[in-house]
Design an enzyme around this catalytic site. Structure first.
Site, PDB file in Angstrom:
ATOM      1  N   HIS A  69     -18.818 -34.480 -11.607  1.00  0.00           N
ATOM      2  CA  HIS A  69     -18.320 -35.332 -10.523  1.00  0.00           C
ATOM      3  C   HIS A  69     -18.919 -36.725 -10.652  1.00  0.00           C
ATOM      4  CE1 HIS A  69     -22.100 -33.774  -8.869  1.00  0.00           C
ATOM      5  NE2 HIS A  69     -22.054 -34.654  -7.879  1.00  0.00           N
ATOM      6  N   HIS A  71     -20.882 -38.812  -8.837  1.00  0.00           N
ATOM      7  CA  HIS A  71     -22.125 -39.357  -8.285  1.00  0.00           C
ATOM      8  C   HIS A  71     -23.037 -39.878  -9.396  1.00  0.00           C
ATOM      9  CE1 HIS A  71     -21.619 -36.971  -4.283  1.00  0.00           C
ATOM     10  NE2 HIS A  71     -20.963 -38.108  -4.281  1.00  0.00           N
ATOM     11  N   ASP A  73     -26.172 -39.991  -9.951  1.00  0.00           N
ATOM     12  CA  ASP A  73     -27.252 -39.185 -10.527  1.00  0.00           C
ATOM     13  C   ASP A  73     -26.733 -38.125 -11.495  1.00  0.00           C
ATOM     14  OD1 ASP A  73     -26.159 -37.823  -8.240  1.00  0.00           O
ATOM     15  OD2 ASP A  73     -27.906 -36.506  -8.198  1.00  0.00           O
ATOM     16  N   HIS A  74     -25.401 -38.097 -11.676  1.00  0.00           N
ATOM     17  CA  HIS A  74     -24.790 -37.202 -12.659  1.00  0.00           C
ATOM     18  C   HIS A  74     -24.143 -37.956 -13.815  1.00  0.00           C
ATOM     19  CE1 HIS A  74     -25.012 -33.390 -10.250  1.00  0.00           C
ATOM     20  NE2 HIS A  74     -25.329 -34.304  -9.346  1.00  0.00           N
ATOM     21  N   HIS A 126     -17.603 -30.839  -2.247  1.00  0.00           N
ATOM     22  CA  HIS A 126     -18.691 -31.819  -2.291  1.00  0.00           C
ATOM     23  C   HIS A 126     -18.103 -33.210  -2.520  1.00  0.00           C
ATOM     24  CE1 HIS A 126     -22.685 -33.404  -3.027  1.00  0.00           C
ATOM     25  NE2 HIS A 126     -22.340 -33.807  -4.229  1.00  0.00           N
ATOM     26  N   HIS A 181     -29.548 -29.236  -9.370  1.00  0.00           N
ATOM     27  CA  HIS A 181     -30.721 -29.646  -8.596  1.00  0.00           C
ATOM     28  C   HIS A 181     -31.659 -28.468  -8.382  1.00  0.00           C
ATOM     29  CE1 HIS A 181     -29.451 -33.728  -7.356  1.00  0.00           C
ATOM     30  NE2 HIS A 181     -28.232 -33.219  -7.383  1.00  0.00           N
TER      31      HIS A 181
END
Length: 271
Positions: A69, A71, A73-74, A126, A181
């Site tokens: 996805h 975001h 941090d990905h 999400h 996570h």
């Protein structure tokens, strides 16, 4: 080297000789790196620096990058990795917010790179375009499913999120769950508030506590364990339904309403 096939029936073999390494990033992210020979498959590399360190230490190169996805941090490390290896194929959901060159995939697509083969599963909730990758007995599910929890519902609806979790829960018992996570202990506190009498959950909590005390990840989990312990996969279980009704002060209308109330409860939960 890479290809996308259209099928929903492929069940790739398990890989017996590769090594799957969690690369810690930021406060609690894991970037997953699968190794066969001198090549590495990377999943959700939000930070390039630890990935570059791991690749350089192994004398390896990336074979492909899988993104679940949008975001940061990905995906934040992808531009730097492509600067070093510009021909690396990137597989990502159809989402304009992922502004890197990528081969766009959706549910039912199959990604094949070298010895790796993964079926793509649509899992909105999400985010609206979240996907997961399933193959070789492994599930890379990003922020949709966590050990003992699930992601926050930022863009999807409860109906979408329930359908996504149902799709993941339908995978084989021995599927190993590689989420993104290290949230297991925090999720365990909430899960035990929902189901204090769940013996399997108490065992899983003790296991996770021992793993963290030893400096080890609590992942992967298995889908069998998650179905036995994770309240978000147990919205049809009487104990969970009753706990939600007590917390809300009234019974939920249906399983989607149970999930929505459970997610609201978790959003405000403090151990």
């Amino acid at each position: 080297m890479a290809a996308i096939l259209r099928t929903a029936r492929l069940r790739p073999r398990k890989l017996n000789h590769d090594v799957l390494q969690p690369i810690p990033a930021f406060n609690d992210n894991y970037i997953w790196m699968s190794a066969t020979g001198g090549q590495r498959l990377l999943v959700d590399p939000g930070d390039a620096a630890p990935v570059l360190d791991a690749l350089n230490a192994a004398g390896a190169v990336p074979a492909a990058i899988l993104l679940t996805h949008h975001h940061d941090d990905h995906i934040g490390g992808v531009p730097e990795l492509l600067r070093h290896w510009p021909q690396t194929p990137v597989f990502a959901p159809h989402d304009e917010r992922i502004a890197v060159p990528a081969r766009r995939v959706a549910g039912g697509d199959v990604v094949s790179v070298g010895r790796w083969t993964f079926t793509v599963i649509d899992v909105p909730g999400h985010t609206r375009s979240h996907i997961a990758f399933h193959g070789h007995g492994r599930l890379f599910c990003g922020d949709t499913l966590f050990s003992l929890g699930c992601g926050r519902m930022f863009e999807g609806s409860p109906e979408q999120f329930v359908a996504s979790l149902d799709a993941l829960a339908a995978l084989p018992d021995d599927t190993r769950v590689y989420c993104a996570h290290e949230y297991t202990l925090a999720n365990a506190a909430f899960a035990r508030a929902v189901e204090p009498g769940n013996v399997r959950l108490a065992e899983r909590t003790r296991e996770a506590q021992a793993q963290r005390a030893a400096g080890q990840p609590t992942l992967p989990s298995t889908l069998e364990s998650e179905r036995a312990c994770n309240p978000f996969l147990r919205i049809d279980v009487p104990e969970v339904i009753q706990a939600v009704a007590r917390h809300e002060g009234r019974p939920a209308a249906d399983r989607v309403a149970t999930f929505a109330a459970l997610r609201r409860w978790k959003d405000g939960f403090r151990a």
